[in-house]
Design a protein around this motif. Structure first.
Motif, PDB file in Angstrom:
ATOM      1  N   ARG A 185      27.946  96.100  10.661  1.00  0.00           N
ATOM      2  CA  ARG A 185      27.028  97.241  10.611  1.00  0.00           C
ATOM      3  C   ARG A 185      25.789  97.029  11.465  1.00  0.00           C
ATOM      4  N   ARG A 189      25.032 102.523  16.021  1.00  0.00           N
ATOM      5  CA  ARG A 189      25.848 103.729  15.968  1.00  0.00           C
ATOM      6  C   ARG A 189      25.674 104.511  17.269  1.00  0.00           C
ATOM      7  N   ASP A 211      24.825 107.549  17.731  1.00  0.00           N
ATOM      8  CA  ASP A 211      23.612 108.369  17.733  1.00  0.00           C
ATOM      9  C   ASP A 211      22.364 107.526  17.942  1.00  0.00           C
ATOM     10  N   GLU A 212      22.387 106.263  17.492  1.00  0.00           N
ATOM     11  CA  GLU A 212      21.252 105.379  17.712  1.00  0.00           C
ATOM     12  C   GLU A 212      21.185 104.934  19.172  1.00  0.00           C
ATOM     13  N   GLN A 247      30.363 100.303  22.140  1.00  0.00           N
ATOM     14  CA  GLN A 247      31.481 101.148  21.729  1.00  0.00           C
ATOM     15  C   GLN A 247      32.820 100.501  22.053  1.00  0.00           C
ATOM     16  N   SER A 289      32.721 100.903   9.561  1.00  0.00           N
ATOM     17  CA  SER A 289      31.652 101.889   9.659  1.00  0.00           C
ATOM     18  C   SER A 289      30.386 101.184  10.123  1.00  0.00           C
ATOM     19  N   LEU A 290      29.569 101.896  10.875  1.00  0.00           N
ATOM     20  CA  LEU A 290      28.400 101.292  11.489  1.00  0.00           C
ATOM     21  C   LEU A 290      27.134 101.786  10.844  1.00  0.00           C
ATOM     22  N   GLY A 291      26.047 101.077  11.094  1.00  0.00           N
ATOM     23  CA  GLY A 291      24.752 101.495  10.598  1.00  0.00           C
ATOM     24  C   GLY A 291      24.452 100.955   9.217  1.00  0.00           C
TER      25      GLY A 291
END
Length: 303
Positions: free
Chosen positions: A159, A163, A165-166, A280, A297-299
């Motif tokens: 994590r 992400r 979006d980040e 990615q 899942s990330l973040g």
């Protein structure tokens, strides 16, 4: 796992009169996640003077929380130099040099161990790569010895990758940091992993070209350019986004957290530029290296 490290120098002055933030990265913890690759001779013995590259340790857990999948991430050209045009054949074995947990600098002559990593077993490749042949990422299962408690290592949670979006908030001029092996100053009694800092220099819409020697074959790679003086031994080292001020501080609210945004793939001699394979592509290879129940899942966990 990340913390703000304050600068204690009396002459360090901030124009905002808030003190001097050296880095938001937990440098001690990140360094424990980094291991050094060394070569092997034809008989499979370690070559202690053959300092090759860097890798970093990632932990993925099962969605149920019961299973764990310890992984080792590096650049593909480290384990597959034939693909990169850097060697006429690939190694069957490499070694990881890692710090021992128990070490007394007053009495111990050496505080590291060399752990063998088999790249092929019975003709089967033991590392994962991208389906995109222009991606310089390799993911291996971490040696089980690293879970024994005998070594001073730390696994970074998956994590801690950024992400999408980040990472989309990062651009040219964003601060980055990397740590890894610098041949010649890697330490003798203990691994010495040197941090280097710089900026994102370019996000090109075309691929870069890797060439190990003037007359060797070339390989195109999907990379960002970062203005950091990285060297060949840094290959495979993690690249972190290093916020100038942590999220929620008085100076900058909402700046992305400290996070892994890629790994080092190539350096441009004399230009203070390095090519970074974006996160990615690392996550894509990780997703194919773990079972279906793995949670990639990330973040940060939602509150």
């Amino acid at each position: 796992m990340f913390r703000l490290i304050a600068c204690s120098l009396a002459l360090c002055v901030s124009p905002f009169n808030t003190g001097c933030a050296a880095t938001a990265i937990d440098t001690a913890g990140v360094n424990k996640s980094v291991v050094f690759f060394f070569g092997a001779d034809p008989e499979g013995h370690v070559l202690p003077n053959n300092q090759l590259a860097t890798g970093f340790l990632i932990m993925v857990t099962g969605k149920s929380g019961q299973n764990t999948y310890p992984l080792l991430v590096t650049a593909r050209h480290v384990v597959d130099p034939l693909w990169a045009g850097c060697a006429p054949a690939n190694p069957a074995r490499l070694f990881l040099r890692v710090n021992n947990k128990s070490f007394d600098p007053q009495s111990d002559q050496i505080g590291v161990s060399y752990i063998a990593v088999e790249l092929f077993q019975n003709g089967t490749q033991m590392w994962n790569k991208s389906q995109d042949d222009n991606v310089d990422v390799a993911v291996l299962k971490a040696p089980p010895e690293f879970l024994s408690g005998d070594y001073d290592v730390r696994f970074i949670n998956v994590r801690n990758f950024g992400r999408p979006d980040e990472i989309s908030k990062i651009g040219i001029g964003s601060q980055v940091a990397s740590t890894g092996l610098v041949p010649g100053v890697a330490g003798t009694k203990r691994n010495f992993s040197a941090f280097k800092f710089g900026k994102v220099a370019g996000i090109p819409d075309e691929m870069a070209t890797l060439q190990c020697a003037p007359h060797s074959p070339t390989r195109t790679l999907r990379v960002w350019w970062i203005a950091v003086n990285l060297v060949p031994g840094n290959s495979g080292s993690p690249i972190y986004f290093d916020p100038l001020f942590p999220p929620g501080s008085d100076i900058s609210v909402g700046e992305p957290r400290v996070m892994i945004i890629g790994l080092q793939s190539l350096s441009v001699s004399g230009a203070d530029l390095a090519g970074m394979t974006p996160a990615q592509y690392i996550i894509d290879v990780i997703s194919h290296a773990v079972p279906a129940d793995a949670d990639i899942s990330l973040g940060l966990p939602s509150k």
